[in-house]
Design a protein around this motif. Sequence first.
Motif, PDB file in Angstrom:
ATOM      1  N   GLY C 315      60.895  -2.586  69.253  1.00 16.63           N
ATOM      2  CA  GLY C 315      60.406  -2.524  68.805  1.00 16.63           C
ATOM      3  C   GLY C 315      59.869  -2.806  67.358  1.00 16.63           C
ATOM      4  O   GLY C 315      59.328  -2.560  66.002  1.00 16.63           O
ATOM      5  N   MET C 316      60.665  -4.399  66.903  1.00 16.20           N
ATOM      6  CA  MET C 316      60.736  -5.406  66.068  1.00 16.20           C
ATOM      7  C   MET C 316      59.531  -6.036  66.326  1.00 16.20           C
ATOM      8  O   MET C 316      58.452  -6.031  67.238  1.00 16.20           O
ATOM      9  N   ASN C 317      59.100  -5.897  65.175  1.00  7.94           N
ATOM     10  CA  ASN C 317      57.792  -6.938  65.109  1.00  7.94           C
ATOM     11  C   ASN C 317      57.613  -8.195  64.444  1.00  7.94           C
ATOM     12  O   ASN C 317      56.888  -8.402  64.038  1.00  7.94           O
TER      13      ASN C 317
ATOM     14  N   LEU D 307      73.784  -1.877  64.204  1.00  6.98           N
ATOM     15  CA  LEU D 307      73.244  -3.111  64.936  1.00  6.98           C
ATOM     16  C   LEU D 307      71.409  -2.075  64.965  1.00  6.98           C
ATOM     17  O   LEU D 307      70.789  -2.681  64.942  1.00  6.98           O
ATOM     18  N   THR D 308      71.403  -1.293  65.351  1.00  5.13           N
ATOM     19  CA  THR D 308      70.188  -0.483  65.269  1.00  5.13           C
ATOM     20  C   THR D 308      69.660  -0.567  64.102  1.00  5.13           C
ATOM     21  O   THR D 308      68.338  -0.087  64.026  1.00  5.13           O
ATOM     22  N   PHE D 309      70.456  -0.167  62.863  1.00  2.75           N
ATOM     23  CA  PHE D 309      69.721  -0.390  61.795  1.00  2.75           C
ATOM     24  C   PHE D 309      69.268  -1.566  61.900  1.00  2.75           C
ATOM     25  O   PHE D 309      68.410  -1.238  60.859  1.00  2.75           O
ATOM     26  N   VAL D 311      67.982  -3.392  63.549  1.00  6.74           N
ATOM     27  CA  VAL D 311      66.829  -3.434  64.717  1.00  6.74           C
ATOM     28  C   VAL D 311      65.545  -3.154  63.938  1.00  6.74           C
ATOM     29  O   VAL D 311      65.171  -2.821  63.972  1.00  6.74           O
ATOM     30  N   GLY D 312      65.792  -1.701  63.285  1.00  6.14           N
ATOM     31  CA  GLY D 312      65.650  -0.799  62.478  1.00  6.14           C
ATOM     32  C   GLY D 312      64.288  -0.781  61.564  1.00  6.14           C
ATOM     33  O   GLY D 312      63.017  -1.078  61.256  1.00  6.14           O
ATOM     34  N   ILE D 313      65.341  -2.019  60.699  1.00  6.56           N
ATOM     35  CA  ILE D 313      64.779  -2.987  59.611  1.00  6.56           C
ATOM     36  C   ILE D 313      63.190  -4.109  60.479  1.00  6.56           C
ATOM     37  O   ILE D 313      62.135  -3.263  59.304  1.00  6.56           O
ATOM     38  N   TYR D 314      63.607  -3.772  60.949  1.00  8.25           N
ATOM     39  CA  TYR D 314      62.774  -5.633  61.163  1.00  8.25           C
ATOM     40  C   TYR D 314      61.515  -4.841  62.295  1.00  8.25           C
ATOM     41  O   TYR D 314      60.599  -5.330  62.900  1.00  8.25           O
ATOM     42  N   GLY D 315      61.690  -3.158  62.659  1.00  4.51           N
ATOM     43  CA  GLY D 315      60.698  -2.495  63.001  1.00  4.51           C
ATOM     44  C   GLY D 315      59.797  -1.826  61.854  1.00  4.51           C
ATOM     45  O   GLY D 315      58.419  -1.214  62.899  1.00  4.51           O
ATOM     46  N   ILE D 333      67.619 -13.230  64.213  1.00  2.00           N
ATOM     47  CA  ILE D 333      68.369 -12.247  64.412  1.00  2.00           C
ATOM     48  C   ILE D 333      68.984 -11.457  65.699  1.00  2.00           C
ATOM     49  O   ILE D 333      70.023 -10.748  65.345  1.00  2.00           O
TER      50      ILE D 333
ATOM     51  N   VAL E 311      64.752   3.029  57.444  1.00  2.97           N
ATOM     52  CA  VAL E 311      64.522   2.438  58.029  1.00  2.97           C
ATOM     53  C   VAL E 311      62.462   2.461  59.399  1.00  2.97           C
ATOM     54  O   VAL E 311      61.636   2.682  59.556  1.00  2.97           O
TER      55      VAL E 311
END
Lengths: 354, 354, 354, 354, 354
Positions: C315-317, D307-309, D311-315, D333, E311
């Motif tokens: 889901g990363m961009n 880690l989920t946090f 990947v959340g950032i880059y989503g 990353i 996020v």
Amino acid sequence: MQRFLKRFSQKAGLPPGSLVHIGDPHTDEVKIKGIRYSETEFEEFAVPDNEALLHLQEMDGIIWLQVEGMHQPEKISALGEIFSLHILTQEDILNTGQRPKMEEFDNYLFLVGKILSFDEETSVVEEKHFCLVLMPHVILSFHEAGANIFATVKNRLQKPNGKIRKKSTDYLAYALFDAMVDNYFLVLEKIGAQIEELEEEILTEPSRESLEWLHFLKRELTVLRKSVWPIRDVINSLIRSDSDLILEDTLKYFMDIYDHTMQIIETLEAFRDVTASLFDIYLSGISNRMNAVMKVLTVIATIFIPLTFIVGIYGMNFSYMPELTWKWGYFVILAIMAILGTGMALYFKRKDWF
Amino acid sequence: MQRFLKRFSQKAGLPPGSLVHIGDPHTDEVKIKGIRYSETEFEEFAVPDNEALLHLQEMDGIIWLQVEGMHQPEKISALGEIFSLHILTQEDILNTGQRPKMEEFDNYLFLVGKILSFDEETSVVEEKHFCLVLMPHVILSFHEAGANIFATVKNRLQKPNGKIRKKSTDYLAYALFDAMVDNYFLVLEKIGAQIEELEEEILTEPSRESLEWLHFLKRELTVLRKSVWPIRDVINSLIRSDSDLILEDTLKYFMDIYDHTMQIIETLEAFRDVTASLFDIYLSGISNRMNAVMKVLTVIATIFIPLTFIVGIYGMNFSYMPELTWKWGYFVILAIMAILGTGMALYFKRKDWF
Amino acid sequence: MQRFLKRFSQKAGLPPGSLVHIGDPHTDEVKIKGIRYSETEFEEFAVPDNEALLHLQEMDGIIWLQVEGMHQPEKISALGEIFSLHILTQEDILNTGQRPKMEEFDNYLFLVGKILSFDEETSVVEEKHFCLVLMPHVILSFHEAGANIFATVKNRLQKPNGKIRKKSTDYLAYALFDAMVDNYFLVLEKIGAQIEELEEEILTEPSRESLEWLHFLKRELTVLRKSVWPIRDVINSLIRSDSDLILEDTLKYFMDIYDHTMQIIETLEAFRDVTASLFDIYLSGISNRMNAVMKVLTVIATIFIPLTFIVGIYGMNFSYMPELTWKWGYFVILAIMAILGTGMALYFKRKDWF
Amino acid sequence: MQRFLKRFSQKAGLPPGSLVHIGDPHTDEVKIKGIRYSETEFEEFAVPDNEALLHLQEMDGIIWLQVEGMHQPEKISALGEIFSLHILTQEDILNTGQRPKMEEFDNYLFLVGKILSFDEETSVVEEKHFCLVLMPHVILSFHEAGANIFATVKNRLQKPNGKIRKKSTDYLAYALFDAMVDNYFLVLEKIGAQIEELEEEILTEPSRESLEWLHFLKRELTVLRKSVWPIRDVINSLIRSDSDLILEDTLKYFMDIYDHTMQIIETLEAFRDVTASLFDIYLSGISNRMNAVMKVLTVIATIFIPLTFIVGIYGMNFSYMPELTWKWGYFVILAIMAILGTGMALYFKRKDWF
Amino acid sequence: MQRFLKRFSQKAGLPPGSLVHIGDPHTDEVKIKGIRYSETEFEEFAVPDNEALLHLQEMDGIIWLQVEGMHQPEKISALGEIFSLHILTQEDILNTGQRPKMEEFDNYLFLVGKILSFDEETSVVEEKHFCLVLMPHVILSFHEAGANIFATVKNRLQKPNGKIRKKSTDYLAYALFDAMVDNYFLVLEKIGAQIEELEEEILTEPSRESLEWLHFLKRELTVLRKSVWPIRDVINSLIRSDSDLILEDTLKYFMDIYDHTMQIIETLEAFRDVTASLFDIYLSGISNRMNAVMKVLTVIATIFIPLTFIVGIYGMNFSYMPELTWKWGYFVILAIMAILGTGMALYFKRKDWF
């Protein structure tokens, strides 16, 4: 468990009647101090060597020989010969691990006690060996170095008109045992103070250290108990014996000591009750704290996991999701989540979870 | 643990027979009140100073001297001289920490008891010292200030035809001990009421405070026990002694007190059983609450974590994800998640998890 | 704890020998029923007032007066006067909280027992006061209203050839105590049945209610114990007394009751053991359930949290993420996650976590 | 709790001396077998009906009547009449719930014991009633059907030169009691084997079933204890009685049984200690397993939640996020997360969490 | 529980007086060694066969026969015949599970003791059977192979002027029992050392193994207790018996052993107290560790779950989300999250959660 058993292995394998010192090793000399007194006289004298002991028999009045230290078997054995002490008596004097007891012999009474002290730093009860040989005109006291609590008795003997000067050896024996038992009260008071402090700590902010402290106190109470219970029997059999060495008049005094011993025992049992209850409180304290931790986790998780689900929904990439295109969609969702989050927080607040 | 041990250090190091007050310090004067009665007469008189005591011996009838307070050794010692009390008796009177006992002397019987009271505010059992010296025509009672529960006995003495007026000193001693033991029932009742209240609290909404209350009650039961058990022995040895001072006829009455003491002891043991059981309930209450917290967390997590996973799937940015382009894809997924969520919620509901 | 202590405060402050009823208040009249029997005769008669009692002494045969209720001190006192009962006996009769005891007086034996009943609804043991005054030709029984378990004894008296008709008052006393103790077995059986039911419940599906039930049963066992232990002493001192009122021949019968009392006590102790064990099971049951809850949470979290992490990755961009552009990337990832999820589920299955 | 109390309600309300069978109902006939022996003779004979019993008195030698079953009061009563057994003895024979006891009568000694067996399938101790009436030339034994452990005694009687043939009835009584007590050892061994097995199970893989098993074993130990303790008293009072029926010479043998009973009791107490310790281990085992479960959860959550946090950032969809446009941003990353995840995993590994 | 019960089933069903060895099977020969001594003589001699035993009676001085092993009933029975040992004595010698006891017979005293050893590898107390038959001029000792702790006694006998040479058989018996009891101290010391080690381990880093070790130690203490308590009774009944075989003079020595036994018992009880307390500490240690694990989980979850939520918000695809288009939006959000995360971390740090 050195605390319960003193180096018995030092003796194992030796024949009965072997005169060996059982206890911590010492390097200093065993000291013998003599006191001679009667209603009118009081005299201290030194006992430099065994020879000096031979003249004791000829002296008038009552003679009190204070032997400090029992780590030189030859000295004890010399005394034993002069005063015809049974070989078992000599053995018991040398064995610092001997439990309190009273034994009647033809010519003397033999008493074993324990002098206790409590080190407030380490919370350790220290036990010192103490024996008494009671004869018509002579009294022999043996105690380990560092356990001299009998200074007050000596002071009383020095006073010209003290009652103790008019009495026989049995009263002196009483005075010494009384000093020993009175000293137990001091030990109990110190332990009691520590229990009180610990109670305060466990009720307010218990820690792992509290538990260890509690464990040590319980162990020391066990040591204490092991010393005091037999003392009761010693005094009791002294009262019931009909030895000529204990005068009718002195019995009342020994009964007073018996009474004090009972009081010490009852206090000990009460302390045990309290420490048991304190452990219960400690244990439920841990559970309570775990409960608190769990509640924090649950509150956080319960509030944010559903919200994260909601934001997840609007992060989906479906080509047709009508809400996404509404002008105020974003703010509406933010508002809904704020309401939801606050609602749940209030709910937990009301349930007193944080 | 002041609760179990009264300032014994005050005495340590003193020779036996040293007349020192052991207990809380007092500043007021020790008061002595006198009562003289016979079948026909009743008279109260003041004892302003020691001199007044000298004339007591010449009086007719039975004399009861009530000494309130035992913090002035010189007063006790004056009484001791007049009535030839043994030095140990005087010591025991002055020692408010002395445990209950009975001692026979040539000319008198010496009884030590404890007067108890229970402060409902602080849940603390307070123990007051109480001694009795029983002679053929004189009875001396000593009690700490604030422990006077003997007003009713005095009232009965005032009544011209009361049985107590016709009886000897032993019956008066009985009446006083009976008042003391009856008073224990009141203390027990109050503690019993608190236990009942606490039981209610622990069964419905236990808190940290319940546990502390429980701990205090248990501790006070221990104090109580320490006072009452020796009383049983006192009465028992009184019954078995064949002192001339206790008449055959009065024995039945003392046996009645013995009976009451047994009842108090049995009730105390029953209370201990109940408090132990209450702690068990408290402990399992904590565990139950933790269980409830865990269930909330688990329900929330189990419902939302899988759903969050699903929405995460459709938030992925793969270029070819057929579902995303379906017109109703979004709503189908919402529907599926609604069904899944509701299903799990129902499942937990059925398992009674919330 | 009304369950352990009956309104003692009602009496506190009253002189010994004050005739006051201690117990629950009653409004009905105390009833006295009389039975007169000998080997050949049997007659019931009413005792309408105190006057009727005066003629009892002149009657032949054995007279059994059944007094139902002890809340009217004046009636007890009238009986006391007629039969010269000691004032303490009268007091004990009026005191429904009096513990079981046996007392010998010059002209009679006084026995106190307890009649128990168990209310299966509330799981409460109810205790009724019961006294017996045994004289050569007269027996007085006192019991609280509602505690009449003696109908069978009366029936046996009515039968012309019953052994009981040929025996003396001591045998009647035995018959009454035997009925009382036999009744304890019924109470025990009912409690036993409840414990069995509770055991079943705690082993299969324990609940907060089980714990409360257990607590109540334990408390009632404590009440029971408090009643039964003294009964043993009563019977024992009866057997050991050499009162003329108990014939040699009847002793064997009382020994039989002693035996039954021992059996009741042993059963009580066994019940206590079992209830203690049940609490242990309850406690570990809670822990087990918490374990089960934790496992559900852990399984769900352990399966889905890593999967959610994976979907989060895609889901990363990032502008350059090669997998995203692969045609089958989406399905490959779905497949990988399915395998991972199933794998973990199987792993937990094998570890028996759900 | 049928296990502790046998159908006492069957008897409640009946007069003492009512001959009723108390115990499980039986339909078969009570069987009586007779053995007559002397130093030179041995003969078995049947006792078909009560009439046959009348001739017993005339026989020479020692007669042993074995009565199997006690559910036919009329048979017991017939025997009672022939041998003049006290009515209470007859009652006790019929009452299978009667606890072990010893009673001396003018013409006989009455002994009650219990024959135990342990069903290894159900872990249940079964208790069978056993009585002995010892007269100078006759011995009556009563036991419930299915409890015959006396075959070996009979075998010994059959041997012409057996010591038992030369001895009196008291030795036969000893032989029977010895067989009964020896049998307890077998029961103990079986229970001991089960405890050992359970210990193994609880130390390696405890389950809910272990706990139930433990509970059942504890309950059966309680049953056993209830049977064995009174046996000790029986033997003890037998030794101390100076009945003519027990010869000096046989006393040594009974003392041997006493010794065995003591050994059984000590073993029982040791078993109780061990089972108590096993419960402790079980309980801490549950806690340990919960700990293990918690650790799995914590490890997974602690590794993946951060880690989920990330990947959340880059989503996030910010228009200006420089990292997203870097060519190798994605792989950097991924690498960072791999390092982070592995690092944490290693950390937990080192802390021994999985 | 082989540890508490030795193969009793081997004997069940055998008549009393059956000479069967009960215990572990042995294949080696039972060895008999003889020593003959008097004040002036000392001689060892072999006893190759039963015949050699016949000449013993004619020898002068005191004869000590050491029988090593009791697994050959025929040898024991031969000795039994020569020295007229009661059949029960022979049985008890052969039964290695026989508990300690003292029995007086017309011509000898029979003593049973236990020789203990502690295997430090397996933490197992091993119990060896030991019997003594004391006759005026002969002493028979029986012990299981591998339990010979009597070498020192033999050494003393060899010394020409040893006191033991001048004394009678009772002193030799004392010397043997003294060696046995002294040996208990060694066992206690070893166990004590293990408890100390275990205490250290449980206080610092408890593990599942600690618990098992604790359980084994507790079990062995139970075994020890079961052996030592009866020894006390043996010595006590020896002292109280007025057998001619024990001289007045030797009594003092036996009282010394009594004293040692008391000391061992008290130490055992103290050890039990300490092990109980250690279990408590172990249990609360588990809870504490669980607490620590929970805290880690809670800290991680509490910090990252809210951040992940944030996020998630900016991962939503709403067409109008103003923040997304702000130039520094991304960095502002990163900063906010950094502050939030650090804040929470500091908060937990201050609450001492990690």
